[in-house]
Design a protein around this motif. Structure first.
Motif, mmCIF file in Angstrom:
data_model
loop_
_atom_site.group_PDB
_atom_site.id
_atom_site.type_symbol
_atom_site.label_atom_id
_atom_site.label_comp_id
_atom_site.label_asym_id
_atom_site.label_seq_id
_atom_site.Cartn_x
_atom_site.Cartn_y
_atom_site.Cartn_z
ATOM 1 N N LEU A 192 0.567 -1.196 0.183
ATOM 2 C CA LEU A 192 0.003 -0.298 0.129
ATOM 3 C C LEU A 192 0.596 1.216 -0.049
ATOM 4 O O LEU A 192 0.796 2.444 -0.724
ATOM 5 C CB LEU A 192 -0.852 0.290 1.192
ATOM 6 N N SER A 193 2.077 1.269 0.543
ATOM 7 C CA SER A 193 2.540 2.436 0.848
ATOM 8 C C SER A 193 3.444 2.564 -0.437
ATOM 9 O O SER A 193 3.753 3.808 -0.851
ATOM 10 C CB SER A 193 3.806 2.462 2.421
ATOM 11 N N LEU A 194 4.038 1.639 -1.035
ATOM 12 C CA LEU A 194 4.897 2.029 -2.092
ATOM 13 C C LEU A 194 3.591 1.785 -3.260
ATOM 14 O O LEU A 194 4.138 2.383 -4.547
ATOM 15 C CB LEU A 194 4.985 0.649 -2.593
ATOM 16 N N ALA A 195 2.480 1.870 -2.846
ATOM 17 C CA ALA A 195 1.397 2.299 -4.319
ATOM 18 C C ALA A 195 0.975 3.489 -4.293
ATOM 19 O O ALA A 195 1.599 4.844 -5.569
ATOM 20 C CB ALA A 195 0.168 1.635 -4.139
ATOM 21 N N VAL A 196 1.350 4.421 -3.635
ATOM 22 C CA VAL A 196 1.557 5.519 -2.556
ATOM 23 C C VAL A 196 2.660 6.677 -3.617
ATOM 24 O O VAL A 196 2.732 7.473 -3.707
ATOM 25 C CB VAL A 196 0.887 6.159 -1.461
ATOM 26 N N THR A 197 3.535 5.821 -3.041
ATOM 27 C CA THR A 197 4.461 6.696 -3.440
ATOM 28 C C THR A 197 5.011 6.398 -5.013
ATOM 29 O O THR A 197 5.078 7.314 -5.292
ATOM 30 C CB THR A 197 6.314 5.296 -2.819
ATOM 31 N N ALA A 198 4.614 5.481 -5.376
ATOM 32 C CA ALA A 198 4.552 5.727 -7.023
ATOM 33 C C ALA A 198 3.383 6.267 -7.921
ATOM 34 O O ALA A 198 4.608 6.925 -8.823
ATOM 35 C CB ALA A 198 4.288 4.281 -7.707
ATOM 36 N N VAL A 199 2.471 6.660 -7.038
ATOM 37 C CA VAL A 199 1.995 8.252 -7.806
ATOM 38 C C VAL A 199 3.240 9.410 -7.151
ATOM 39 O O VAL A 199 2.398 10.051 -8.347
ATOM 40 C CB VAL A 199 0.426 7.571 -6.400
ATOM 41 N N VAL A 200 2.907 9.478 -6.281
ATOM 42 C CA VAL A 200 3.564 10.727 -6.150
ATOM 43 C C VAL A 200 5.215 10.918 -6.893
ATOM 44 O O VAL A 200 5.570 11.949 -7.194
ATOM 45 C CB VAL A 200 4.040 10.584 -4.208
#
Length: 387
Positions: free
Chosen positions: A350-358
């Protein structure tokens, strides 16, 4: 770690291509026999088909996974005496040394070299500082049951976070006690390496100005022998340099530089790569600093992977730097919001998915526009045009 440009193609091109690229610095030519069989790094390297971009993104993701596990789950994976994140950072420095040496030889100008390096590293860094201070810190305060404005006062204020760290050297890691895990307040535990990368850029610039990279290449191996000896000495308990971090990064970075300068003499073979991995594993298992035994072997293994791994994806958007810069504050925010305990095993993805968007937003809005200024008129003024 931070440049996306691939090195110039090695020798072995046709006469027509040679005329088109006349006068441009390139990886030194390999002997004809070796070139035909791809037995050296120069002969095997193809600037359009290599694993550089994939490796850089994989290393950024590795660091992100390790830090996210630490922030959300309280532990991070180790490889013998070294945490996996540190190994990934070392890999960044090897690849960065390889690429930055090429950048100097291609540009041939101190002004242009420094401008290109500044554009790659500073814009996203400053945006990260500003948004962490103005958005992330107040949000963390609210999630911790405090007033959002509380972060703007006190000895470790959000304003101080920006001003004290503006010189790239991280002198304030925390903001108003937020993110304190018992060992200290850290709102972004990744940015500290950027100062050392910039210092390594300075080393390349100094060597370039002195003519070492173009003409007196033997100086680089001599420096590496010295740095290796100092690394062994520091591992034994005596470090005359003082800064273990500067010694570590300069050693690893210059190994990448040497890989570019001596690409025509660096043999590529699977047995040598296997031996390199074995030496690194032995260093990790036996020594507090694996580089004392396996530093050169570590660099060789990564340069071998650049040309031998069957990974040829070159994404249009370079997310590696954005992933590296942003994953910590994102994971910290999600953990402070209680998601680490709520979602458990899926906290890391989940954290990596948000990081990818940012990271995608960082590339599209900050990094790519900054890089489009590489050939600004003021920096190219007076440049001698080659026929």
């Amino acid at each position: 770690m931070t440049t996306r440009t691939n090195p110039t193609p090695p020798a072995g091109t046709s006469a027509g291509r040679a005329r088109r690229h006349a006068g441009r610095p390139r990886v030194p030519a390999a002997p004809r026999g070796a070139a035909a069989r791809g037995r050296t790094l120069a002969a095997a390297f193809d600037s359009r088909h290599n694993a550089l971009d994939v490796l850089r993104l994989a290393l950024a993701l590795t660091v992100a996974v390790v830090h996210t596990m630490y922030l959300g789950l309280g532990h991070q994976p180790q490889a013998g005496s070294t945490d996996v994140g540190s190994l990934a950072v070392d890999g960044f420095f090897v690849l960065s040394g390889f690429l930055v040496a090429r950048s100097w030889l291609r540009l041939g100008s101190l002004r242009r070299f420094l401008w290109h390096r500044a554009l790659r590293i500073l814009p996203a860094f400053y945006v990260s500082l500003a948004l962490t201070a103005l958005v992330v810190a107040p949000l963390l305060a609210v999630l911790s049951g405090r007033s959002a404005t509380s972060v703007f006062s006190g000895p470790d204020s959000a304003v101080g976070y920006v001003t004290r760290n503006a010189g790239l050297l991280m002198r304030q890691f925390g903001i108003a006690g937020l993110g304190d895990d018992g060992s200290g307040s850290v709102v972004n535990g990744s940015l500290w390496t950027l100062f050392f990368e910039a210092a390594c850029y300075g080393i390349v610039a100094g060597l370039g100005v002195l003519g070492v990279l173009a003409r007196r290449r033997w100086v680089v191996p001599a420096l590496l022998v010295l740095l290796w000896a100092l690394t062994v000495s520091a591992t034994a308990g005596y470090n005359p340099v003082g800064s273990e971090l500067m010694l570590r990064f300069a050693f690893i970075f210059l190994l990448g530089v040497a890989g570019h300068l001596y690409a025509d003499r660096l043999p590529l073979s699977l047995p040598l790569a296997a031996l390199a991995v074995a030496l690194v594993a032995a260093g990790l298992a036996l020594l507090p600093d694996y580089r004392a035994l396996g530093g050169p072997a570590f660099a060789y293994a990564f340069l071998y992977a650049v040309v031998r791994l069957p990974l040829r994806w070159r994404p249009r958007w370079d997310l590696s730097y954005g992933v590296y810069v942003w994953h910590w504050p994102i994971a910290l925010t999600l953990a402070t919001a209680g998601l680490a305990g709520a979602v458990g095993p899926v906290f890391v993805p989940l954290s990596l998915a948000v990081t990818a968007v940012v990271a995608a937003l960082s590339w599209r809005v900050v990094e790519a526009p900054a890089l489009s200024l590489k050939n600004a008129a003021w920096v190219t003024a007076g440049r001698v045009r080659r026929p």
